[in-house]
Design an enzyme around this catalytic site. Structure first.
Site, PDB file in Angstrom:
ATOM      1  N   GLU A 246       0.844  -1.203   0.000  1.00 54.11           N
ATOM      2  CA  GLU A 246       0.000   0.000   0.000  1.00 54.11           C
ATOM      3  C   GLU A 246       0.878   1.252   0.000  1.00 54.11           C
ATOM      4  OE1 GLU A 246      -4.002  -0.340   1.935  1.00 54.11           O
ATOM      5  OE2 GLU A 246      -3.322   1.402   3.034  1.00 54.11           O
TER       6      GLU A 246
ATOM      7  N   HIS B  17       6.341 -27.182   2.244  1.00 53.80           N
ATOM      8  CA  HIS B  17       5.470 -28.249   1.748  1.00 53.80           C
ATOM      9  C   HIS B  17       4.385 -27.662   0.859  1.00 53.80           C
ATOM     10  CE1 HIS B  17       7.321 -31.157   4.510  1.00 53.80           C
ATOM     11  NE2 HIS B  17       7.556 -30.041   5.204  1.00 53.80           N
TER      12      HIS B  17
ATOM     13  N   LYS C 160     -12.878   2.284  -3.025  1.00 55.12           N
ATOM     14  CA  LYS C 160     -14.009   2.648  -2.155  1.00 55.12           C
ATOM     15  C   LYS C 160     -15.073   3.364  -2.981  1.00 55.12           C
ATOM     16  CE  LYS C 160     -11.357   3.083   2.146  1.00 55.12           C
ATOM     17  NZ  LYS C 160     -10.801   3.983   3.144  1.00 55.12           N
TER      18      LYS C 160
HETATM   19  O1  PA5 Z   1      -3.286   2.048   5.740  1.00 52.19           O
HETATM   20  C1  PA5 Z   1      -4.306   2.641   5.411  1.00 52.19           C
HETATM   21  O2  PA5 Z   1      -4.350   3.860   5.341  1.00 52.19           O
HETATM   22  C2  PA5 Z   1      -5.577   1.878   5.099  1.00 52.19           C
HETATM   23  O3  PA5 Z   1      -5.341   0.517   4.961  1.00 52.19           O
HETATM   24  C3  PA5 Z   1      -6.591   2.107   6.208  1.00 52.19           C
HETATM   25  O4  PA5 Z   1      -6.033   1.693   7.422  1.00 52.19           O
HETATM   26  C4  PA5 Z   1      -7.883   1.354   5.948  1.00 52.19           C
HETATM   27  O5  PA5 Z   1      -8.449   1.757   4.727  1.00 52.19           O
HETATM   28  C5  PA5 Z   1      -8.891   1.599   7.072  1.00 52.19           C
HETATM   29  O6  PA5 Z   1      -9.121   2.957   7.208  1.00 52.19           O
HETATM   30  P1  PA5 Z   1      -9.766   3.553   8.514  1.00 52.19           P
HETATM   31  O7  PA5 Z   1      -8.842   3.345   9.641  1.00 52.19           O
HETATM   32  O8  PA5 Z   1      -9.988   4.994   8.193  1.00 52.19           O
HETATM   33  O9  PA5 Z   1     -11.074   2.831   8.735  1.00 52.19           O
END
Ligand code: PA5
Length: 534
Positions: A324, A353, A457
Site C-alpha cells: 500500500e 510443503h 471505495k
Molecule cells: O493504511 C491505510 O491507510 C488503510 O489501509 C486504512 O487503514 C484502511 O483503509 C482503514 O481505514 P480507517 O482506519 O480509516 O477505517
C-alpha cells in the site's frame, strides 16, 4: 557457477551485520550485489536519510494530503514537533494503561461481569497490526482477554466469530477502530456487532470503545451513544503505520500484552535506523537490497518466510505496509512509474510443503526474506531424535532452504532475531516501516497516501447506488421481467449491464426479493417476495 562454501563463508563474514542492542542480525551474503553497488547508491541513500530526518522533524511528507507523517514520534514523543503533540502522545499511552488496568481489575466491566473477550472491529491498517501483534505475542495461558476480529464486511465471517462469542457478549468488549471513522466495512462490522448485542438483550454502548479521529462519524456515534470510551487517532499517523498508536496499543494492552516493551523495541530500532552510516543502519541496508534485487522497479516479489508460528501474520502485515505504501502509479514528479514490490509469504517450514518447490525450481521472479528466531520456546525441549529437538529441525529447514535456493541462483536476505518478544516485535515493525520510507525516497514516490484504495471505495459506492436503482425499478414494476441489459437501460445506465447482472445474481442467491427464469446472461429477473431479513 555456485560459489564454494569457503567463498560463501568469506562473503558471509563481510555481509553479516549484528545489532546486539536490538537483538537483531542482518545477513546480506546471499544477495549477489557487486562491490560497486553500495558506492553507487551512497548519494541516493544519503538523500533518503535526509528526507527521513525532515519527515521526523514534522515536514509535510505526504504532499498530496498535506499531512505530517509522525509514527516515529509515537515511540519517542519528545521528537514530536510541538509540546502539545508530545503531551498528547504520552497522555494517550498513560490512558491506555489505566483503561486496560481498569478492565482487567473489573472496575470497568460488561453487563455480565468482568470482560473476558475482546472483539476488535477494523480493516486494513486498523486491523492488520493488531492481528499480527495479537498472534505474535498472545498466549492462551496468559492473555487477559481473548482476542477476536471482524476485519471484513463478510456476513458469514462475522457470524462465525459471533458463534464463538455466543452467550459471552455480556463479557465481551468491542474496540471499533477507524481513523477516518467512515470506512464501510468497519461501520458494517459495528452495526452487525450492535445487532448481535441487541438480539441478546444487551446494550452495545456498555461494551463499546472507539479508536478514531476526533469529530469523525464514528467519534460522533460513540459520543452520542455514550460508549464506554473514545481514544484518539491522529491525522499524522497513517493506517499502516499505526501499530504503535492507540490503534495497536489499546487492543494489545487489553489482551494483556507488554506494550511498553513493544514501544521500547520500536524506539530503539528507530535510533539505530537513523544512523547515516549505511553499514550500521539495517533499514537503509534493507531498502538498498530491495532496490538492487528489484532493479528499482519491483521486478522481483518479496517472499517473507518467518520460521516461527508466532510471526505467521508478519507476511500479511508487511504485504499491506509495503504494497500500500510502495504500489504507486505516479512518482513525486507526476511521471508514470507503476512502482511497488509484491509481498507474500506465511511461515517456514510449513511453506516448504507448499510453494517453496516453485521457489527452488520455477519462475525466478522473487527474492526471499528469511526471519530466523533464535529462541525455540520458553521451556526445555524433548529430543525428537538423539541430540536433536523440534527447534533444531526448524533451524535445519531454514538453513537448508536458504542454501538450496542460493545454489539455484535464488537470492535471499536473512534477518535473525533473538526471540518473539514484545521488544523484538517492536523492532521488526519499526525496521520495516523505515525501510519502506527509505525505499520510497530511492524510487521517488509518496509512501504515505493510498489513492488506489480510495478509488476502490468510490467504485464500491457506485455499485451500491446502482443496486438501489435496479432494485427500486424492479419493485416499481412487479409484473414485469427484465434481462440485465434491459434493466440497465431502463434505469438509464445501459453501459452498466454487466454490473447490473452481477448485482441481480447476488440478490437472487441471497433471497433478497429477486427471482429469475432462464439462465446465464439472458436470464429474466423479476420481483419476488423477499425472505425475512430479521
Ligand atoms: O493504511 C491505510 O491507510 C488503510 O489501509 C486504512 O487503514 C484502511 O483503509 C482503514 O481505514 P480507517 O482506519 O480509516 O477505517
Amino acid at each position: 557457477m555456485t560459489p564454494s562454501k569457503t567463498a560463501l563463508w568469506t562473503r558471509f563474514q563481510q555481509q553479516y551485520f549484528e545489532h546486539p542492542e536490538l537483538g537483531l542480525a542482518l545477513d546480506l551474503s546471499r544477495v549477489d550485489f557487486p562491490d560497486t553497488f553500495l558506492a553507487r547508491m551512497e548519494r541516493p541513500i544519503q538523500r533518503a536519510l535526509i528526507a527521513m530526518a525532515e519527515l521526523e522533524k514534522g515536514g509535510i511528507a505526504n504532499p498530496d494530503e498535506r499531512r505530517m507523517v509522525g509514527h516515529y514520534w509515537l515511540r519517542n514523543p519528545g521528537l514530536a514537533p510541538t509540546a502539545t503533540l508530545s503531551a498528547e502522545i504520552r497522555r494517550t499511552v498513560t490512558e491506555i494503561h489505566e483503561f486496560a488496568a481498569a478492565v482487567h481489575s473489573g472496575t470497568i466491566a460488561g453487563t455480565g461481569g468482568s470482560f473476558q473477550n475482546l472483539l476488535v472491529i477494523g480493516i486494513g491498517g486498523s486491523a492488520l497490526g493488531p492481528q499480527f501483534v495479537a498472534r505474535a505475542l498472545g498466549h492462551p495461558a496468559t492473555d487477559r482477554l481473548k482476542p477476536w476480529f471482524f476485519d471484513n464486511t463478510d456476513p458469514d465471517g462475522m457470524d462465525r466469530v459471533l458463534a464463538e462469542l455466543a452467550g459471552q457478549l455480556d463479557r465481551t468488549i468491542c474496540v471499533v477502530i477507524s481513523k477516518s471513522g467512515g470506512t464501510p466495512e468497519t461501520r458494517n462490522g459495528m452495526l452487525e456487532a450492535r445487532a448481535a448485542y441487541t438480539k441478546a438483550g444487551l446494550a452495545f454502548s456498555k461494551h463499546a470503545v472507539a479508536v478514531t479521529g476526533v469529530g469523525s462519524a464514528l467519534d460522533k456515534e460513540a459520543l452520542s451513544g455514550a460508549w464506554i470510551r473514545r481514544f484518539p487517532m491522529w491525522d499524522w499517523v497513517g493506517g499502516r503505520t499505526s501499530e504503535t498508536s492507540a490503534v495497536g496499543l489499546l487492543p494489545a494492552a487489553l489482551q494483556g500484552l507488554n506494550i511498553d516493551g513493544l514501544l521500547e523495541g520500536a524506539g530503539r530500532c528507530d535510533e539505530v535506523t537513523r544512523r547515516t552510516d549505511t553499514h550500521r543502519n539495517p533499514a537503509a541496508q534493507l531498502a538498498l537490497m530491495w532496490y538492487f534485487l528489484g532493479e528499482g522497479r519491483g521486478s522481483k516479489d518479496m517472499v517473507v518466510l518467518p520460521y516461527k508460528d508466532r510471526l505467521e501474520l508478519f507476511a500479511k502485515y508487511l504485504q499491506q505496509l509495503v504494497m500500500e505504501s510502495l504500489g504507486k502509479e505516479l512518482d513525486l514528479d507526476g511521471r508514470i512509474v507503476n512502482a511497488g514490490i509484491a509481498v507474500y509469504g506465511n511461515k517456514g517450514s510449513t511453506d516448504q510443503h507448499a510453494y517453496v518447490q516453485q521457489l527452488r525450481e520455477g519462475v525466478l521472479n522473487f527474492f526471499v526474506t528469511f526471519i530466523e528466531v533464535l529462541s525455540d520456546r520458553s521451556g526445555p525441549s524433548i529430543e525428537v531424535e538423539p541430540g536433536v529437538t523440534s527447534g533444531d529441525f526448524l533451524n535445519g529447514f531454514l538453513l537448508g532452504t536458504r542454501s538450496a535456493l542460493h545454489e539455484n541462483g535464488r537470492q535471499s536476505i536473512t534477518l535473525t532475531v533473538r526471540d518473539a518478544s514484545p521488544f523484538t516485535v517492536g523492532v521488526l515493525i519499526a525496521l520495516f516501516e523505515r525501510a519502506v520510507g527509505l525505499y520510497a525516497s530511492l524510487v521517488n514516490i509518496n509512501a504515505y497516501h493510498q489513492p488506489g484504495v480510495e478509488a476502490g471505495k468510490k467504485a464500491a459506492a457506485s455499485v451500491l447506488a446502482l443496486q438501489s436503482l435496479a432494485a427500486a425499478h424492479l419493485a416499481a414494476h412487479p409484473e414485469r421481467s427484465f434481462s440485465a441489459a434491459d434493466l440497465a437501460s431502463a434505469i438509464g445506465r445501459a453501459e452498466e449491464a454487466e454490473t447490473v447482472f452481477k448485482i441481480l445474481t447476488h440478490l437472487r442467491a441471497n433471497q433478497r426479493g429477486i427471482a429469475s427464469t432462464g439462465t446465464g446472461t439472458s436470464a429474466l429477473f423479476h420481483q419476488a417476495a423477499p425472505a425475512s431479513t430479521s
